[in-house]
Design an enzyme around this catalytic site. Structure first.
Site, short mmCIF file in Angstrom:
data_model
loop_
_atom_site.label_atom_id
_atom_site.label_comp_id
_atom_site.label_asym_id
_atom_site.label_seq_id
_atom_site.Cartn_x
_atom_site.Cartn_y
_atom_site.Cartn_z
CG HIS A 11 -1.87 1.15 1.24
ND1 HIS A 11 -2.81 1.34 0.27
CD2 HIS A 11 -2.00 2.18 2.11
CE1 HIS A 11 -3.51 2.43 0.53
NE2 HIS A 11 -3.03 2.96 1.64
CG ASP A 13 -0.51 6.17 2.18
OD1 ASP A 13 -1.60 6.32 1.60
OD2 ASP A 13 -0.36 5.45 3.17
CG ASP A 122 -6.16 3.53 3.77
OD1 ASP A 122 -6.78 3.18 4.79
OD2 ASP A 122 -5.21 4.33 3.79
#
Length: 255
Positions: A11, A13, A122
């Site tokens: 994941h 970001d 998310d």
């Protein structure tokens, strides 16, 4: 015995924790690990967070990796798209969501094709028209974490929109990072019993990954260790499209 589909992923970001340049450098190192793990068959498959933006940026500085990425995507070992960037459904307009998917599909097509799963692990809520939007892109399944109504106890189900559109949904109630416990804790039974709640499905999904998490090169060994000690669960490496194909065989999923 319940079948646990273990899915390796990251994941990412991209512009949250770091400056853009720090993120770009860190992702270049991550992609080196991903390609190494796939080349050496240390992983069967890997999911790049469902968003093309990180790959788009990576190829700007590493254009020589395009063919290698395309080969793994075409071989269904590296899964990309369908989004350009991860969205938050509750603060994004419908047109923006559609354009995001259009751009993600366009860029993924040049690399072997987008994963046909509405992957939003998310997002902080679920918009009621998402099944309708997904159907317009021939996306028949979705993965999300937050946004399940408190009055509903379900983990896998069909999610419908007001126009009758529907997608097969997997609610990863324990978070997209839940499977990290498989790597870091020898007590797999507690983890597996936790993800088996709120469903009678024979098929369960266990995502192994997390925020900017490095590749777990020992995933196969950890799966084998868990299987050696389990009588109620059988763990297999897998990917989301194949997991949903197995899940769809269940004729008793709620709507």
């Amino acid at each position: 015995m319940q079948r646990v589909h273990v899915i390796a992923h990251t994941h990412w970001d991209f512009e949250w924790y770091f400056t853009r340049q720090h993120a770009r450098v860190q992702f270049a190192y991550h992609m080196e690990e991903v390609l190494q793990a796939l080349t050496n068959n240390q992983l069967d498959a890997y999911l790049l967070d469902g968003q093309m933006a990180i790959i788009d940026d990576y190829l700007q500085t590493n254009p020589d990796k395009r063919d290698e990425i395309r080969q793994f995507v075409q071989a269904r070992r590296l899964f990309i798209g369908p989004w350009y960037t991860q969205i938050d459904e509750m603060v994004t307009s419908g047109e923006s969501i559609v354009r995001n998917l259009q751009l993600g599909h366009k860029l993924a097509a040049d690399l072997g094709g987008a994963m046909k799963v509405g992957y939003l692990p998310d997002s902080f809520g679920q918009g009621k028209d998402m099944p309708k939007i997904y159907s317009g892109f021939d996306i028949t399944a979705t993965v999300f974490w937050r946004g399940m109504p408190h009055e509903k106890d379900a983990r896998y189900f069909y999610w419908t929109a007001e126009d009758g559109s529907r997608v097969l949904a997997a609610n990863i109630k324990n978070g997209y990072y839940a499977g990290v416990e498989l790597i870091e804790n020898d007590d797999a039974t507690t983890l597996l019993q936790r993800i088996a709640t709120d469903t009678k499905s024979h098929d369960l999904v266990l995502p192994v990954g997390g925020d900017q998490r490095a590749v777990d090169f020992n995933l196969k060994e950890r799966i084998a260790l868990a299987n050696d000690h389990e009588d109620s669960f059988k763990l297999v490496e897998d990917n989301y499209p194949d997991f949903f194909a197995s899940l769809a065989k269940n004729r008793e999923l709620p709507t």
